[in-house]
Design an enzyme around this catalytic site. Structure first.
Site, PDB file in Angstrom:
ATOM      1  N   ARG A 196      40.182  28.235  33.489  1.00 18.13           N
ATOM      2  CA  ARG A 196      40.035  30.115  34.800  1.00 18.13           C
ATOM      3  C   ARG A 196      39.967  30.723  33.536  1.00 18.13           C
ATOM      4  O   ARG A 196      40.395  30.778  32.167  1.00 18.13           O
ATOM      5  CB  ARG A 196      40.654  30.313  35.761  1.00 18.13           C
ATOM      6  CG  ARG A 196      40.189  28.901  36.598  1.00 18.13           C
ATOM      7  CD  ARG A 196      40.755  29.538  38.016  1.00 18.13           C
ATOM      8  NE  ARG A 196      40.588  29.960  38.749  1.00 18.13           N
ATOM      9  CZ  ARG A 196      40.698  30.827  40.525  1.00 18.13           C
ATOM     10  NH1 ARG A 196      41.601  30.202  40.402  1.00 18.13           N
ATOM     11  NH2 ARG A 196      40.151  31.372  41.141  1.00 18.13           N
ATOM     12  N   PRO A 249      49.439  36.335  48.011  1.00 18.94           N
ATOM     13  CA  PRO A 249      48.561  36.798  48.395  1.00 18.94           C
ATOM     14  C   PRO A 249      47.654  35.894  48.199  1.00 18.94           C
ATOM     15  O   PRO A 249      47.343  35.146  47.568  1.00 18.94           O
ATOM     16  CB  PRO A 249      48.479  38.551  48.050  1.00 18.94           C
ATOM     17  CG  PRO A 249      49.420  37.924  46.506  1.00 18.94           C
ATOM     18  CD  PRO A 249      50.011  37.386  46.339  1.00 18.94           C
ATOM     19  N   ASN A 250      46.574  36.334  49.849  1.00 22.66           N
ATOM     20  CA  ASN A 250      45.223  35.686  50.183  1.00 22.66           C
ATOM     21  C   ASN A 250      45.068  34.173  50.615  1.00 22.66           C
ATOM     22  O   ASN A 250      44.552  33.348  50.610  1.00 22.66           O
ATOM     23  CB  ASN A 250      44.239  36.006  48.824  1.00 22.66           C
ATOM     24  CG  ASN A 250      44.319  37.448  48.763  1.00 22.66           C
ATOM     25  OD1 ASN A 250      43.815  37.544  49.745  1.00 22.66           O
ATOM     26  ND2 ASN A 250      44.182  37.962  47.069  1.00 22.66           N
ATOM     27  N   ARG A 277      44.765  34.681  33.857  1.00 18.58           N
ATOM     28  CA  ARG A 277      44.986  33.639  34.814  1.00 18.58           C
ATOM     29  C   ARG A 277      45.991  32.664  33.467  1.00 18.58           C
ATOM     30  O   ARG A 277      46.775  32.101  34.309  1.00 18.58           O
ATOM     31  CB  ARG A 277      44.227  32.838  35.701  1.00 18.58           C
ATOM     32  CG  ARG A 277      43.499  34.087  35.984  1.00 18.58           C
ATOM     33  CD  ARG A 277      42.562  32.946  37.894  1.00 18.58           C
ATOM     34  NE  ARG A 277      41.591  33.514  37.955  1.00 18.58           N
ATOM     35  CZ  ARG A 277      41.521  34.179  39.519  1.00 18.58           C
ATOM     36  NH1 ARG A 277      42.871  34.556  39.791  1.00 18.58           N
ATOM     37  NH2 ARG A 277      40.789  34.900  40.056  1.00 18.58           N
ATOM     38  N   ARG A 302      38.367  29.769  52.896  1.00 16.85           N
ATOM     39  CA  ARG A 302      36.687  30.331  51.737  1.00 16.85           C
ATOM     40  C   ARG A 302      37.505  29.175  50.787  1.00 16.85           C
ATOM     41  O   ARG A 302      38.212  29.162  50.065  1.00 16.85           O
ATOM     42  CB  ARG A 302      37.728  31.896  51.844  1.00 16.85           C
ATOM     43  CG  ARG A 302      37.527  32.350  53.045  1.00 16.85           C
ATOM     44  CD  ARG A 302      36.103  33.027  53.324  1.00 16.85           C
ATOM     45  NE  ARG A 302      34.878  33.732  52.662  1.00 16.85           N
ATOM     46  CZ  ARG A 302      34.939  34.958  52.805  1.00 16.85           C
ATOM     47  NH1 ARG A 302      35.070  36.057  53.509  1.00 16.85           N
ATOM     48  NH2 ARG A 302      34.014  35.270  51.810  1.00 16.85           N
ATOM     49  N   ASN A 309      53.721  29.737  45.117  1.00 19.18           N
ATOM     50  CA  ASN A 309      52.910  29.458  44.999  1.00 19.18           C
ATOM     51  C   ASN A 309      52.329  31.552  44.620  1.00 19.18           C
ATOM     52  O   ASN A 309      51.877  32.030  45.756  1.00 19.18           O
ATOM     53  CB  ASN A 309      51.521  28.804  45.049  1.00 19.18           C
ATOM     54  CG  ASN A 309      50.260  29.753  45.134  1.00 19.18           C
ATOM     55  OD1 ASN A 309      50.256  29.529  44.477  1.00 19.18           O
ATOM     56  ND2 ASN A 309      49.267  29.032  45.100  1.00 19.18           N
ATOM     57  N   GLU A 331      56.727  25.992  40.247  1.00 17.73           N
ATOM     58  CA  GLU A 331      56.089  27.125  40.338  1.00 17.73           C
ATOM     59  C   GLU A 331      53.885  26.245  40.353  1.00 17.73           C
ATOM     60  O   GLU A 331      54.592  24.817  39.612  1.00 17.73           O
ATOM     61  CB  GLU A 331      55.381  27.901  38.866  1.00 17.73           C
ATOM     62  CG  GLU A 331      54.484  28.040  38.922  1.00 17.73           C
ATOM     63  CD  GLU A 331      54.113  29.181  37.738  1.00 17.73           C
ATOM     64  OE1 GLU A 331      55.178  29.766  36.433  1.00 17.73           O
ATOM     65  OE2 GLU A 331      53.104  30.120  36.949  1.00 17.73           O
ATOM     66  N   ALA A 379      48.252  35.999  42.937  1.00 15.73           N
ATOM     67  CA  ALA A 379      47.447  36.948  41.485  1.00 15.73           C
ATOM     68  C   ALA A 379      49.101  37.296  41.032  1.00 15.73           C
ATOM     69  O   ALA A 379      48.933  37.978  39.999  1.00 15.73           O
ATOM     70  CB  ALA A 379      46.580  37.116  42.451  1.00 15.73           C
ATOM     71  N   ASP A 397      62.444  38.461  38.640  1.00 15.80           N
ATOM     72  CA  ASP A 397      64.005  39.117  38.118  1.00 15.80           C
ATOM     73  C   ASP A 397      64.427  38.587  39.890  1.00 15.80           C
ATOM     74  O   ASP A 397      65.555  37.939  39.869  1.00 15.80           O
ATOM     75  CB  ASP A 397      63.713  40.599  38.437  1.00 15.80           C
ATOM     76  CG  ASP A 397      63.399  41.462  37.358  1.00 15.80           C
ATOM     77  OD1 ASP A 397      63.377  40.572  36.043  1.00 15.80           O
ATOM     78  OD2 ASP A 397      62.906  42.399  37.159  1.00 15.80           O
ATOM     79  N   HIS A 441      50.601  36.227  37.579  1.00 16.24           N
ATOM     80  CA  HIS A 441      50.499  37.178  36.363  1.00 16.24           C
ATOM     81  C   HIS A 441      49.767  38.633  36.515  1.00 16.24           C
ATOM     82  O   HIS A 441      49.960  40.015  35.442  1.00 16.24           O
ATOM     83  CB  HIS A 441      48.506  37.260  36.538  1.00 16.24           C
ATOM     84  CG  HIS A 441      48.123  35.952  36.941  1.00 16.24           C
ATOM     85  ND1 HIS A 441      47.921  34.597  36.139  1.00 16.24           N
ATOM     86  CD2 HIS A 441      47.037  35.386  38.411  1.00 16.24           C
ATOM     87  CE1 HIS A 441      47.652  33.827  37.282  1.00 16.24           C
ATOM     88  NE2 HIS A 441      46.860  34.369  37.752  1.00 16.24           N
ATOM     89  N   HIS A 484      50.175  25.977  41.271  1.00 16.65           N
ATOM     90  CA  HIS A 484      48.748  26.445  41.145  1.00 16.65           C
ATOM     91  C   HIS A 484      47.687  25.378  41.543  1.00 16.65           C
ATOM     92  O   HIS A 484      48.163  24.352  41.208  1.00 16.65           O
ATOM     93  CB  HIS A 484      48.294  27.063  40.075  1.00 16.65           C
ATOM     94  CG  HIS A 484      49.373  28.266  39.785  1.00 16.65           C
ATOM     95  ND1 HIS A 484      49.608  29.461  40.345  1.00 16.65           N
ATOM     96  CD2 HIS A 484      50.260  28.323  38.339  1.00 16.65           C
ATOM     97  CE1 HIS A 484      50.367  30.553  39.579  1.00 16.65           C
ATOM     98  NE2 HIS A 484      50.921  29.837  38.804  1.00 16.65           N
ATOM     99  N   ILE A 485      47.615  25.720  42.400  1.00 16.12           N
ATOM    100  CA  ILE A 485      46.224  24.632  43.477  1.00 16.12           C
ATOM    101  C   ILE A 485      45.229  24.599  42.622  1.00 16.12           C
ATOM    102  O   ILE A 485      44.480  23.640  42.074  1.00 16.12           O
ATOM    103  CB  ILE A 485      45.685  25.003  44.595  1.00 16.12           C
ATOM    104  CG1 ILE A 485      46.423  25.492  45.543  1.00 16.12           C
ATOM    105  CG2 ILE A 485      44.517  24.492  44.925  1.00 16.12           C
ATOM    106  CD1 ILE A 485      45.972  26.227  46.986  1.00 16.12           C
ATOM    107  N   SER A 486      44.568  25.557  41.739  1.00 16.05           N
ATOM    108  CA  SER A 486      43.645  25.597  41.091  1.00 16.05           C
ATOM    109  C   SER A 486      44.035  25.194  39.456  1.00 16.05           C
ATOM    110  O   SER A 486      45.750  25.527  39.445  1.00 16.05           O
ATOM    111  CB  SER A 486      42.780  26.954  40.627  1.00 16.05           C
ATOM    112  OG  SER A 486      43.421  27.412  40.235  1.00 16.05           O
ATOM    113  N   TYR A 511      39.618  26.028  45.880  1.00 15.04           N
ATOM    114  CA  TYR A 511      41.190  25.788  46.555  1.00 15.04           C
ATOM    115  C   TYR A 511      41.487  24.471  47.598  1.00 15.04           C
ATOM    116  O   TYR A 511      41.928  24.072  48.397  1.00 15.04           O
ATOM    117  CB  TYR A 511      41.728  27.217  47.359  1.00 15.04           C
ATOM    118  CG  TYR A 511      41.874  27.789  46.333  1.00 15.04           C
ATOM    119  CD1 TYR A 511      42.803  27.779  45.376  1.00 15.04           C
ATOM    120  CD2 TYR A 511      41.091  29.023  46.357  1.00 15.04           C
ATOM    121  CE1 TYR A 511      42.768  28.950  44.253  1.00 15.04           C
ATOM    122  CE2 TYR A 511      40.940  30.431  45.500  1.00 15.04           C
ATOM    123  CZ  TYR A 511      42.085  29.836  44.389  1.00 15.04           C
ATOM    124  OH  TYR A 511      42.096  31.177  43.259  1.00 15.04           O
TER     125      TYR A 511
END
Ligand code: CA2
Length: 148
Positions: free
Chosen positions: A108, A11-12, A112, A19, A75, A99, A78, A88, A81, A101-103, A24
């Site tokens: 953070r 998501p997002n 997270r 943004r 990725n 896995e 959210a 599963d 978490h 993650h950009i950040s 990011y």
């Protein structure tokens, strides 16, 4: 054996490059797909990038990958978490999972710091910006090539 690597985004992440560039960066998912495709091509692999804001769609795509992909870069946004369901689904996929993650999630908020996905992931990237996707693709190529 498939030479296709799925790059799944939760998501997002469709907003990538539009943004919050301070977190990011400025690259879009189209840039990520193009850069990863170039890395994969050097090793004789292909990539297909997906993004969904819906948990069930992410799960359906992981199920599809069981038949079509040799590895997954994910990725989960959210959902990282929160989602036992994505964990599963990944547990039902046989190939390597990285896995990404950009950040640097560990720098953070505390919420997270925990990832359900890490229980399945063969490797975890965090804080490498969008370059992390390319490194993750490179790693999947190495793992899959070593198995033959
Ligand atoms: O660092 C990452 O890649 C994250 O997976 C990104 C997620 C966040 O919930 C994770 O904790 C860490 C958020 C993705 C939101 O993506 C946006 C991108 C550009 C603008 C707004 C949101």
């Amino acid at each position: 054996m498939s030479k296709l690597i799925y790059i799944l985004n939760g998501p997002n992440l469709n907003l990538l490059g539009q943004r919050q560039p301070e977190i990011y960066g400025y690259d879009t998912l189209a840039d990520v797909e193009r850069n990863c495709a170039a890395v994969a091509a050097e090793k004789g692999f292909e990539v297909k990038l997906f993004q969904s804001n819906h948990e069930g769609v992410v799960i359906d795509t992981i199920h599809e990958a069981r038949q079509t992909a040799c590895g997954i870069v994910i990725n989960p946004g959210a959902f990282t978490h929160t989602s036992v369901a994505i964990l599963d689904a990944l547990n039902a996929f046989e190939g390597p999972v990285i896995e990404c993650h950009i950040s640097n999630v560990h720098k953070r908020e505390a919420f997270r710091h925990h990832s359900y996905i890490s229980l399945r992931a063969d490797g975890v990237m965090a804080g490498f910006g969008v370059e992390g996707y390319e490194l993750a693709v490179r790693r999947i190529c190495s793992i899959v090539s070593a198995k033959k």
